[in-house]
Motif scaffolding. Structure first.
Motif, PDB file in Angstrom:
ATOM      1  N   ASP A   1       0.815  -1.220   0.000  1.00 30.21           N
ATOM      2  CA  ASP A   1       0.000   0.000   0.000  1.00 30.21           C
ATOM      3  C   ASP A   1       0.848   1.270   0.000  1.00 30.21           C
ATOM      4  N   ARG A   2       1.754   1.400   0.979  1.00 31.80           N
ATOM      5  CA  ARG A   2       2.613   2.584   0.980  1.00 31.80           C
ATOM      6  C   ARG A   2       3.510   2.578  -0.254  1.00 31.80           C
ATOM      7  N   GLY A   3       3.890   1.373  -0.692  1.00 28.40           N
ATOM      8  CA  GLY A   3       4.684   1.284  -1.920  1.00 28.40           C
ATOM      9  C   GLY A   3       3.950   1.865  -3.106  1.00 28.40           C
ATOM     10  N   ALA A   4       2.651   1.586  -3.216  1.00 24.89           N
ATOM     11  CA  ALA A   4       1.856   2.152  -4.311  1.00 24.89           C
ATOM     12  C   ALA A   4       1.639   3.647  -4.126  1.00 24.89           C
ATOM     13  N   MET A   5       1.492   4.101  -2.880  1.00 30.06           N
ATOM     14  CA  MET A   5       1.380   5.547  -2.630  1.00 30.06           C
ATOM     15  C   MET A   5       2.631   6.271  -3.119  1.00 30.06           C
ATOM     16  N   ALA A   6       3.785   5.644  -2.920  1.00 25.73           N
ATOM     17  CA  ALA A   6       5.029   6.247  -3.401  1.00 25.73           C
ATOM     18  C   ALA A   6       5.016   6.399  -4.914  1.00 25.73           C
ATOM     19  N   VAL A   7       4.461   5.403  -5.603  1.00 24.73           N
ATOM     20  CA  VAL A   7       4.387   5.474  -7.062  1.00 24.73           C
ATOM     21  C   VAL A   7       3.453   6.609  -7.490  1.00 24.73           C
ATOM     22  N   GLN A   8       2.306   6.757  -6.814  1.00 19.50           N
ATOM     23  CA  GLN A   8       1.387   7.848  -7.153  1.00 19.50           C
ATOM     24  C   GLN A   8       2.017   9.208  -6.866  1.00 19.50           C
ATOM     25  N   ALA A   9       2.752   9.303  -5.774  1.00 22.69           N
ATOM     26  CA  ALA A   9       3.447  10.554  -5.467  1.00 22.69           C
ATOM     27  C   ALA A   9       4.449  10.894  -6.569  1.00 22.69           C
ATOM     28  N   LEU A  10       5.158   9.884  -7.045  1.00 23.12           N
ATOM     29  CA  LEU A  10       6.107  10.098  -8.138  1.00 23.12           C
ATOM     30  C   LEU A  10       5.374  10.548  -9.402  1.00 23.12           C
ATOM     31  N   ARG A  11       4.245   9.936  -9.690  1.00 24.02           N
ATOM     32  CA  ARG A  11       3.451  10.330 -10.866  1.00 24.02           C
ATOM     33  C   ARG A  11       3.011  11.785 -10.752  1.00 24.02           C
ATOM     34  N   ASN A  12       2.579  12.197  -9.552  1.00 27.17           N
ATOM     35  CA  ASN A  12       2.136  13.577  -9.364  1.00 27.17           C
ATOM     36  C   ASN A  12       3.267  14.568  -9.612  1.00 27.17           C
ATOM     37  N   VAL A  13       4.470  14.224  -9.180  1.00 19.98           N
ATOM     38  CA  VAL A  13       5.617  15.128  -9.328  1.00 19.98           C
ATOM     39  C   VAL A  13       6.110  15.172 -10.774  1.00 19.98           C
ATOM     40  N   LEU A  14       6.135  14.003 -11.434  1.00 21.31           N
ATOM     41  CA  LEU A  14       6.674  13.948 -12.796  1.00 21.31           C
ATOM     42  C   LEU A  14       5.672  14.418 -13.833  1.00 21.31           C
ATOM     43  N   GLY A  15       4.381  14.222 -13.573  1.00 18.09           N
ATOM     44  CA  GLY A  15       3.365  14.427 -14.605  1.00 18.09           C
ATOM     45  C   GLY A  15       3.216  13.162 -15.431  1.00 18.09           C
ATOM     46  N   ASP A  16       2.039  12.974 -16.017  1.00 19.42           N
ATOM     47  CA  ASP A  16       1.748  11.708 -16.688  1.00 19.42           C
ATOM     48  C   ASP A  16       2.698  11.391 -17.839  1.00 19.42           C
ATOM     49  N   LYS A  17       3.060  12.387 -18.624  1.00 18.95           N
ATOM     50  CA  LYS A  17       3.890  12.121 -19.802  1.00 18.95           C
ATOM     51  C   LYS A  17       5.233  11.540 -19.389  1.00 18.95           C
TER      52      LYS A  17
END
Length: 501
Positions: A399-415
Motif C-alpha cells: 500500500d505505501r509502496g503504491a502511494m510512493a508510485v502515485q506521489a512520483l506520478r504527481n511530481v513527474l506528470g503523466d507524460k
C-alpha cells in the motif's frame, strides 16, 4: 650490439621458450562460491557460472509424494572452475559433467559438484543430475514450501521454491530458459510456465505434459501444479497461446475465477499500453484450491481460490500480470529492492480501478493516507528496505509502496511518468534492477530531482507530511472516504502477503 655465440643463443632461446610456456599455461581452477551475496538471504544462489537452460524430465506419484527425475543444466563458467554448487533439497543419485561421472556431496541444501577436470571459463558445460525424494519432507533454511495433496502437488512460493524440486542456482540474478516435462498418473494434469508443447500417453497409466519457456526466467517463478484441473486452451487476439487451468475443487468460486482469469488478455493489453510490450510468449493463469494467496509465476500467475470468494477480482488479475513486467521480466537484483515488484504491481491494480471507473489512483492513495493515523506503527516499516521479516508487509510494501508510485506520478506528470515506466521495463528486460537505478532513470527522463521524494516515501520512517514536495497535489483536500474498490484491493494485498516467507 651484443652478438652471442651459437651455444649462448641456444641457451637463451631455451630459457625464453620455458618462460613463454609458463606464461601461457592454464591457471588451476578454483571453487565457485556458495552464495550469490543477497543482503536478505545470504544462503541463496551460487557464483562461478551462469545457467543458460534447465531441462527437467520428471515423474510424479501423488501416493507418498514421490518425485524422481533428471535435470540437464547448461551452464557456462565465468572463471576456471574446480568445483561448483547448486541449491537443492532432494536426494542426488548421480551427477555427470560433460558425460563424465563427477564427485558430489550435499550439505545444508547445497549440492557441491567436483568434475574430473577443471572447467574452463567461457566454455558451456552440460551437467546431468539424477535425483529422487519426497519434496514435502524437505526443509531448507527452516522453510517447507512444497504443498502435497491427496491427488497432486503444488510448487508456488516466493522468494524460494525451486530448490525443493530441482537443482538450481536459486536467485533472480541467474535467469535461464526452461523445458519442463512431467509424467503423472492418468487423470491428473501437470501445468507449468510458457507454452504446452507436448501431451502424450507414454504408458497405459501415465500422461506426460511438456512445457517450454524460451525467455529468461528467475527460478522462484517456475511453476508446477499437479492435480485434477480443467484446462482451457485458446489464442489471444495478438496470436499468443492462452492457457488457463482451474482445479476441479473450486466449488462455488469456479465461475467467479473464470470471469476473472479469462479476461487476462484484456488486462494485459491495457497494461502493455502503460508499461510497454508484453515481454513473454504465452499468457494464462491457474486457480488452485490448495493456495491461500496468489503469485506471479511467469506467463501463468497462480491464484488462490479465496481471492474469488466474493466474486470476480480484476484488480488481482491486474496486480499479478503487472508482475510480468515488474518482477518477472525486470527482476530485483537484491531482495531488499522488493518495492520495485510489489509497489508497482499494486499500483497497476489502482490503474485498473481508474480505467474501470471504480476510483482513481489518487482517490485510493488519499483514502489509505487519511485512514492510517500518523502514530500507527505501520508507517515505521520502510518499503525500500523492509527487512526479510517484513518483505511482504501488506501496508508498507504494497500500500505505501503504491502511494510512493502515485506521489512520483504527481511530481513527474503523466507524460514523463509513463515514459519512465516504458523505459525501465525496456532497459532492463530479462535482467535485474535496483531502486538507485530506477531513481537515476527517473531523474534522467524527467529532468526533475526525485531522490528526496523517494527517500521520504521509501526510506524514512513515519507518515510523510501532506505537502507538494511529498507528491500531494497542492490544492487537494484529503478525503477519508474510500472508493468502493479499495476494500477489495486491501483484502487482496493481505492475501498476497500472508503466506510469503
Amino acid at each position: 650490439m651484443f652478438k652471442a655465440g651459437r651455444a649462448a643463443a641456444t641457451t637463451i632461446g631455451a630459457v625464453c621458450a620455458v618462460a613463454l610456456f609458463a606464461g601461457t599455461a592454464a591457471a588451476a581452477g578454483s571453487p565457485g562460491g556458495s552464495s550469490i551475496g543477497d543482503s536478505y538471504y545470504p544462503n541463496d544462489g551460487n557464483t562461478g557460472y551462469d545457467v543458460g537452460h534447465y531441462d527437467l524430465r520428471l515423474n510424479y506419484q501423488p501416493k507418498g509424494d514421490q518425485l524422481s527425475g533428471t535435470a540437464t543444466i547448461l551452464l557456462t563458467p565465468t572463471k576456471d572452475l574446480s568445483s561448483f554448487s547448486l541449491d537443492f533439497g532432494l536426494h542426488t543419485d548421480s551427477v555427470l559433467v560433460d558425460n563424465a561421472k563427477a564427485e558430489f556431496a550435499k550439505k545444508n541444501a547445497k549440492l557441491r559438484i567436483t568434475p574430473k577436470t577443471d572447467l574452463p571459463e567461457g566454455k558451456q558445460v552440460t551437467v546431468v543430475v539424477r535425483y529422487h525424494g519426497v519434496p514435502s519432507q524437505v526443509s531448507i533454511n527452516g522453510e517447507k514450501d512444497w504443498v502435497a495433496g491427496p491427488d497432486g502437488a503444488l510448487a508456488a512460493q516466493e522468494p524460494h521454491m525451486a530448490a525443493f524440486w530441482y537443482p538450481v542456482n536459486d536467485h533472480p540474478r541467474d535467469k535461464a530458459s526452461y523445458d519442463i516435462s512431467v509424467a503423472v498418473p492418468k487423470g491428473l494434469q501437470a501445468i507449468s510456465n510458457g507454452d504446452l508443447v507436448g501431451e502424450s500417453d507414454p504408458t497405459a497409466d501415465t500422461t506426460r505434459y511438456s512445457w517450454r519457456q524460451p525467455k529468461p526466467q528467475a527460478p522462484y517463478l517456475t511453476l508446477l501444479a499437479i492435480g485434477k484441473y480443467e484446462i482451457d486452451k485458446g489464442t489471444t487476439p495478438d496470436g499468443l497461446p492462452f492457457i488457463a487451468a482451474y482445479q476441479k475443487t473450486l466449488g462455488d468460486s469456479l465461475n467467479a475465477a473464470k470471469a476473472s482469469v479469462q479476461r487476462t488478455p484484456e488486462v494485459l493489453d491495457f497494461e502493455a499500453r502503460n508499461f510497454g510490450k508484453y515481454p513473454f510468449e504465452a499468457q494464462g493463469g491457474v486457480v488452485s484450491s490448495q493456495l491461500s494467496f496468489s503469485l506471479e509465476t511467469q506467463t501463468r500467475p497462480i491464484y488462490g481460490v479465496k481471492n474469488f470468494a466474493k466474486g470476480s477480482n480484476l484488480g488481482l488479475i491486474a496486480h499479478e500480470n503487472a508482475h510480468q513486467w515488474f518482477g518477472d521480466s525486470t527482476s530485483v537484483h537484491d531482495w531488499r529492492n522488493i518495492w520495485l515488484n510489489e509497489g508497482f504491481a499494486t499500483y497497476a491494480s489502482w490503474l485498473w480501478s481508474e480505467h474501470a471507473g471504480e476510483g482513481t489512483a489518487q482517490q485510493l492513495m488519499d483514502s489509505l493516507y487519511a485512514g492510517t493515523p500518523a502514530g500507527d506503527k505501520k508507517w515505521d516499516i520502510l518499503p525500500g528496505n523492509p527487512g526479510p521479516d517484513n518483505q511482504f508487509d501488506s501496508f508498507a510494501v504494497y500500500d505505501r509502496g503504491a502511494m510512493a508510485v502515485q506521489a512520483l506520478r504527481n511530481v513527474l506528470g503523466d507524460k514523463a511518468f509513463f515514459a519512465l515506466l516504458h523505459a525501465w521495463t525496456a532497459k532492463l528486460r530479462y535482467s535485474t534492477g535496483t531502486i538507485p537505478q530506477f531513481t537515476a532513470l527517473a531523474e534522467r527522463i524527467s529532468g526533475k530531482p526525485v531522490e528526496q521524494l523517494l527517500d521520504t516515501w521509501l526510506f524514512t520512517a513515519g507518515k510523510p507530511a501532506h505537502t507538494a514536495q511529498n507528491g500531494f497535489p497542492a490544492t487537494q483536500r484529503v478525503s477519508a472516504t474510500a472508493p468502493r474498490s479499495l476494500p477489495q484491493i486491501e483484502r487482496n494485498n493481505r492475501l498476497l502477503a500472508s503466506q510469503h516467507h
